[in-house]
Design an enzyme around this catalytic site. Structure first.
Site, PDB file in Angstrom:
ATOM      1  N   ASP A   1      77.872  69.971  70.809  1.00  0.00           N
ATOM      2  CA  ASP A   1      77.947  70.942  69.714  1.00  0.00           C
ATOM      3  C   ASP A   1      79.420  71.241  69.439  1.00  0.00           C
ATOM      4  O   ASP A   1      80.275  71.029  70.304  1.00  0.00           O
ATOM      5  CB  ASP A   1      77.212  72.243  70.076  1.00  0.00           C
ATOM      6  CG  ASP A   1      76.791  73.031  68.837  1.00  0.00           C
ATOM      7  OD1 ASP A   1      75.611  72.939  68.435  1.00  0.00           O
ATOM      8  OD2 ASP A   1      77.653  73.721  68.249  1.00  0.00           O
TER       9      ASP A   1
ATOM     10  N   ARG B   1      79.843  88.337  58.853  1.00  0.00           N
ATOM     11  CA  ARG B   1      80.241  87.703  60.121  1.00  0.00           C
ATOM     12  C   ARG B   1      81.741  87.841  60.382  1.00  0.00           C
ATOM     13  O   ARG B   1      82.158  88.016  61.531  1.00  0.00           O
ATOM     14  CB  ARG B   1      79.834  86.244  60.125  1.00  0.00           C
ATOM     15  CG  ARG B   1      78.306  86.111  60.000  1.00  0.00           C
ATOM     16  CD  ARG B   1      77.802  84.889  60.655  1.00  0.00           C
ATOM     17  NE  ARG B   1      76.372  84.735  60.451  1.00  0.00           N
ATOM     18  CZ  ARG B   1      75.740  83.583  60.570  1.00  0.00           C
ATOM     19  NH1 ARG B   1      76.408  82.499  60.883  1.00  0.00           N
ATOM     20  NH2 ARG B   1      74.440  83.518  60.401  1.00  0.00           N
TER      21      ARG B   1
END
Ligand SMILES: C[S@@+](CC[C@H](N)C(=O)[O-])C[C@H]1O[C@@H](n2cnc3c(N)ncnc32)[C@H](O)[C@@H]1O
Length: 297
Positions: free
Chosen positions: A162, A53
């Site tokens: 979030d 990532r």
């Protein structure tokens, strides 16, 4: 790997034969920042995930490797990149009506009472705490609309939060590929979604559904600005990434925000632990009810 880049065996790297060297020290810096910024515990077992990532970020930024990347995220110039790193390393997997028994519980055991209260003029709030790209709060809202099609006329709303601004932007747009909508029953799809008509086959939620939900940025290990209480909290598949202490802290912080008898839905591999466990009773599979007599202040 971009063309022209030769694979070499990087001495001291946790990942063999990789483009960049990821050392134990780099991993320590990354893990400490992830813990501090998001409460996410990353062990050496996650080295491959971290590599894949963040290698994308390193290439995008034109850096020479993880050593430079770690220097950046530790510096004052790296504040924005820390946010990108948190977004890159969080897992956003979600789906509509994930763990369907929760929505059935909500529909049959919780909403009838809340609808009555809303019709009597009460303020009713529900919270999807780690909403990812939105299927969870939209599934809550769809369940509500099934029982109360005119819900938007009443003071009954869902807060969806979030840590990752990228997923929140998707959630707020309410635009989804048809494959993602497969778990949504046909009738609901027809009533509450419309074709986007932008040359793709994507759908968008209709305004009546969208306006039941407020999407906000919120870090579960940071400050929580809300003061009012909730009748329903969905906090699913997020605390699994936290260590035990952080999990207990999050559960405890929910307690004063839950109305007596409010419902708390958690992920299938999670359980309420620590002091909060004595303030709730089991009300189904991974469903808890705040028990009226006790409260954590
Ligand atoms: C696997 S998804 C779960 C989504 C949804 N609750 C579900 O069960 O389908 C986990 C979400 O938690 C969010 N997250 C991770 N750490 C967080 C934190 N410290 N505060 C708020 N959200 C966080 C991630 O950005 C991600 O969107």
């Amino acid at each position: 790997m971009p063309p022209g880049v030769t694979k070499t065996r990087n001495v001291g790297s946790l990942i063999e034969n990789a483009e960049f060297r990821l050392t134990v020290d780099d991993l320590k810096v990354i893990s400490e920042i992830m813990m501090q910024e998001a409460g996410i515990a990353l062990s050496q077992a996650k080295a491959s995930l971290i590599y894949s990532r963040l290698a994308k970020r390193i290439r995008k930024l034109g850096l020479s490797g993880f050593h430079d990347y770690c220097s950046l995220i530790q510096s004052s110039a790296g504040v924005d990149e820390c946010k990108e790193m948190v977004a890159a390393l969080t897992t956003n997997v979600t789906s509509f009506f994930r763990e369907p028994h929760h929505f059935e519980h909500l529909r049959t055991k919780v909403l009838p009472q809340l609808i009555e209260r809303a019709k009597a003029g009460e303020r009713i709030r529900m919270w999807s705490a780690a909403c990812s790209t939105g299927p969870e709060p939209y599934s809550m809202a769809l369940t509500l609309l099934k029982e109360m099609p005119d819900a938007s006329k009443y003071d009954i709303r869902i807060l969806a939060t979030d840590i990752d601004p990228n997923v929140l932007a998707v959630a707020a747009s309410g635009i989804y590929e048809p494959a993602l909508l497969e778990p949504v029953p046909e009738g609901m799809r027809r009533s509450w979604f419309k074709p986007l008509n932008d040359g793709t086959d994507r759908f968008q939620v209709k305004d009546e559904l969208r306006r039941l939900i407020a999407f906000r940025h919120l870090n579960l290990i940071g400050n929580w600005p809300m003061k009012g209480k909730f009748w329903v909290i969905f906090c699913r598949n997020v605390v699994i990434y936290f260590d035990n202490q952080m999990q207990e802290r999050v559960w405890s912080r929910f307690m004063p925000l839950l109305e007596d008898d409010a419902a708390l839905y958690i992920g299938h591999s999670e359980r309420v632990s620590g002091a909060a466990a004595s303030c709730v009773v089991n009300d189904g599979v991974t469903v808890y009810k705040k028990s009226g007599g006790r409260s954590l202040k």
